[in-house]
Design an enzyme around this catalytic site. Structure first.
Site, PDB file in Angstrom:
ATOM      1  N   CYS A   1     -62.349  80.340  58.711  1.00  0.00           N
ATOM      2  CA  CYS A   1     -62.667  81.168  57.543  1.00  0.00           C
ATOM      3  C   CYS A   1     -62.106  82.576  57.693  1.00  0.00           C
ATOM      4  O   CYS A   1     -61.740  83.207  56.715  1.00  0.00           O
ATOM      5  CB  CYS A   1     -64.167  81.204  57.304  1.00  0.00           C
ATOM      6  SG  CYS A   1     -65.100  81.569  58.782  1.00  0.00           S
TER       7      CYS A   1
ATOM      8  N   GLU B   1     -71.958  82.163  54.304  1.00  0.00           N
ATOM      9  CA  GLU B   1     -70.750  82.559  55.021  1.00  0.00           C
ATOM     10  C   GLU B   1     -69.631  81.724  54.433  1.00  0.00           C
ATOM     11  O   GLU B   1     -69.563  80.521  54.668  1.00  0.00           O
ATOM     12  CB  GLU B   1     -70.952  82.316  56.525  1.00  0.00           C
ATOM     13  CG  GLU B   1     -70.058  83.163  57.376  1.00  0.00           C
ATOM     14  CD  GLU B   1     -68.795  82.432  57.737  1.00  0.00           C
ATOM     15  OE1 GLU B   1     -67.806  82.559  56.964  1.00  0.00           O
ATOM     16  OE2 GLU B   1     -68.779  81.741  58.760  1.00  0.00           O
TER      17      GLU B   1
ATOM     18  N   GLU C   1     -57.354  80.678  49.524  1.00  0.00           N
ATOM     19  CA  GLU C   1     -57.580  80.271  50.915  1.00  0.00           C
ATOM     20  C   GLU C   1     -56.915  78.895  51.105  1.00  0.00           C
ATOM     21  O   GLU C   1     -57.296  77.920  50.458  1.00  0.00           O
ATOM     22  CB  GLU C   1     -59.087  80.181  51.189  1.00  0.00           C
ATOM     23  CG  GLU C   1     -59.383  79.841  52.639  1.00  0.00           C
ATOM     24  CD  GLU C   1     -60.882  79.809  52.955  1.00  0.00           C
ATOM     25  OE1 GLU C   1     -61.638  79.187  52.194  1.00  0.00           O
ATOM     26  OE2 GLU C   1     -61.275  80.391  53.982  1.00  0.00           O
TER      27      GLU C   1
ATOM     28  N   LYS D   1     -77.499  69.829  58.149  1.00  0.00           N
ATOM     29  CA  LYS D   1     -76.549  68.793  57.728  1.00  0.00           C
ATOM     30  C   LYS D   1     -75.136  69.148  58.168  1.00  0.00           C
ATOM     31  O   LYS D   1     -74.565  70.132  57.713  1.00  0.00           O
ATOM     32  CB  LYS D   1     -76.530  68.623  56.206  1.00  0.00           C
ATOM     33  CG  LYS D   1     -75.706  67.388  55.811  1.00  0.00           C
ATOM     34  CD  LYS D   1     -75.328  67.358  54.364  1.00  0.00           C
ATOM     35  CE  LYS D   1     -73.987  67.952  54.056  1.00  0.00           C
ATOM     36  NZ  LYS D   1     -72.833  67.237  54.606  1.00  0.00           N
TER      37      LYS D   1
END
Ligand code: NDP
Length: 464
Positions: free
Chosen positions: A278, A244, A375, A170
């Site tokens: 990331c 991850e 983040e 997906k």
């Protein structure tokens, strides 16, 4: 350059089909807010069809096929990606907002490289150190984010296919188009129906894949928050899982580092892909004695960055991927100012339409500030200082994440000393954001677990 259909179906059992209940959603160009296409929204019945198709293909075809035969298909996909590279690059930049220079020179070539690399493993699994005849797991359910849409699809599909698994993947809701073009490539490569299925949709579609009882392995890249939900959902099911997740990497510059090179590395570390990375070097840790000088050079360099049309080859900073992400970057940046850090951006005209955020640097940041902890996933750099290597390590490790880090110094011994102490899955030395399919990538703590790439990445798709 690229033909975008007005409407796309789900890629199930080798064919494009509408969703069972006919639902669709729109994907927009984040640089203009114009609609690009309507895409089918997969519900649980569609996910079930996709998983059944993958299961049948696994049992009847793919797991029985010799590795040397599987390799031929994977090589074919890699070559087709190369042949159609321009088309993919333009489509990726349109749907994601990233500069064409990056999609052309990074995303697409690396995606092809992942297929090439893993095709090479398909007939050598017995020699990979996992026993004489390692077996595939079955159906892999794979959920990917919007920051590197095609590349993340390649990271997920290539090792799974090489190891003999079949896939239900997906893509993210805001960036489905390059995965759907990849589905066309699978058709073109004559990949047996059901080996790769692409189901588009939102978070609920991803959750349905994760929860499906016939999925043997879940691979997820995305936010730590969703990663935690997925871990809970698969707990006790016996499904294999790799996550991850996010990061808040330290890019550490010592006083003996080559200054111009380090500044290039800082810029690449945080402004590449608008900071939607990331492993972005979002915390600059600079040795106090050179901090003023490094920040001055950095600002001069930032003033030369060109923000604008992602399809212009001279563009350095493209569009933010979605309004939601733009709001998050704005909110976190406002918190930086409110908590007392100094905010600076070069003079920069933002286009009126679309989602844009000027490259931004915060100085005078302390470790307790949200901009040093959360983040941001945008073109926003937080600068902190240190005096000794020990202090650099302590500050770099003062985060719940553990994905990546960068070290800039002339001394090889210091690089090794730092690398041993930094709690990060990847440590770059005198460079940043370097990727290679042969090199395992992944983190620990709140950045997730498991590795993608290299021999280590194969392990996640095999009974070992
Ligand atoms: P998400 O983690 O929500 O999205 C990643 C993928 O997971 C998407 O395909 C998403 O679908 C899907 N998804 C969402 N909810 C579920 C669920 N419950 N079960 C299964 N799959 C699900 O990231 P966001 O796009 O919401 O971004 C939010 C923040 O996450 C960013 O600001 C950034 O900080 C971080 N992030 C980190 C990434 C990384 O690589 N480390 C990548 C992306 C985001 P859909 O797209 O439809 O929501």
């Amino acid at each position: 350059m690229v033909r975008i259909a007005p409407r796309y179906g789900l890629f199930i059992d080798g064919e494009f089909k509408p969703a069972a209940d006919g639902r669709v959603f729109t994907t927009v160009n984040p640089a203009s807010e114009e609609s690009l296409s309507e895409v089918a929204l997969a519900g649980p019945a569609d996910v079930d069809r996709a998983v059944s198709s993958a299961r049948t293909a696994f049992e009847r075809v793919w797991s029985r096929m010799p590795g040397s035969e599987r390799a031929k298909y994977i090589y074919r996909i890699a070559r087709l990606l190369q042949e159609r590279a321009r088309e993919f690059a333009v489509l990726e930049s349109l749907d994601n907002g990233k500069p064409i220079r990056e999609s052309r020179d990074v995303d697409i070539p690396l995606a092809a490289a992942h297929f090439f690399y893993h095709a090479g493993w398909a007939d050598k699994l017995s020699y990979a150190g996992f026993g004489a005849a390692p077996r595939p797991l079955g159906v892999a359910g794979q959920v990917i984010p919007w920051n590197f849409p095609l590349l993340m699809a390649a990271w997920k599909l290539a090792p799974a296919l090489a190891a003999g698994n079949t896939c239900v993947l997906k893509p993210a809701e805001t960036t489905p188009l390059s995965a759907l073009l990849l589905a066309e490539v699978c058709q073109q490569a004559d990949l047996p129906p059901g080996v790769v299925n692409i189901v588009t949709g939102a978070g609920e579609t991803g959750a349905a894949i994760v929860a499906h009882p016939s999925v043997a392995k879940v691979a997820f890249t995305g936010s730590t928050e969703v990663g935690k939900q997925i871990r809970e959902a698969v707990a006790g099911t016996g499904k294999k899982l790799t996550l991850e997740l996010g990061g808040k990497a330290a890019n550490i510059v010592f006083d003996d580092a080559a200054a111009d090179q380090a500044v290039e590395g800082i810029v690449n570390g945080i402004f590449f892909n608008q900071g939607h990375v990331c492993c972005a070097g979002s915390r600059l840790l600079v040795q106090e004695s050179v901090a003023g000088q490094v920040v001055e050079r950095l600002k001069r360099r930032m003033a030369t960055l060109r923000l604008g049309d992602p399809l212009d080859k001279n563009t350095d900073v493209g569009a933010i991927n979605s309004r939601q992400q733009l709001d998050r970057i704005r909110e976190l940046s406002a918190s930086g100012e409110a908590e007392g850090a100094g905010r600076w951006s070069p003079p920069c005209d933002l286009p009126e339409q679309g989602f844009w955020f000027a490259p931004t640097v915060f100085t005078g940041v302390s470790q307790s500030h949200r901009i040093a902890r959360d983040e941001i996933f945008g073109p926003v750099l937080s600068v902190l200082t240190f005096r000794t290597p020990e202090e650099a390590v302590t500050k770099a490790n003062n985060t719940p994440y553990g994905l990546s880090a960068g070290v800039w110094t002339e001394k090889g011994s210091r690089i090794l000393w730092m690398a041993q102490r930094l709690r990060a899955g990847v440590v770059w030395a005198n460079t940043y954001n370097r990727f290679d399919p042969a090199s395992p990538f992944g983190g620990y703590r709140e950045s997730g677990f498991g590795r993608e790439g290299g021999r280590h990445g194969l392990e996640a798709y095999l009974h070992v």
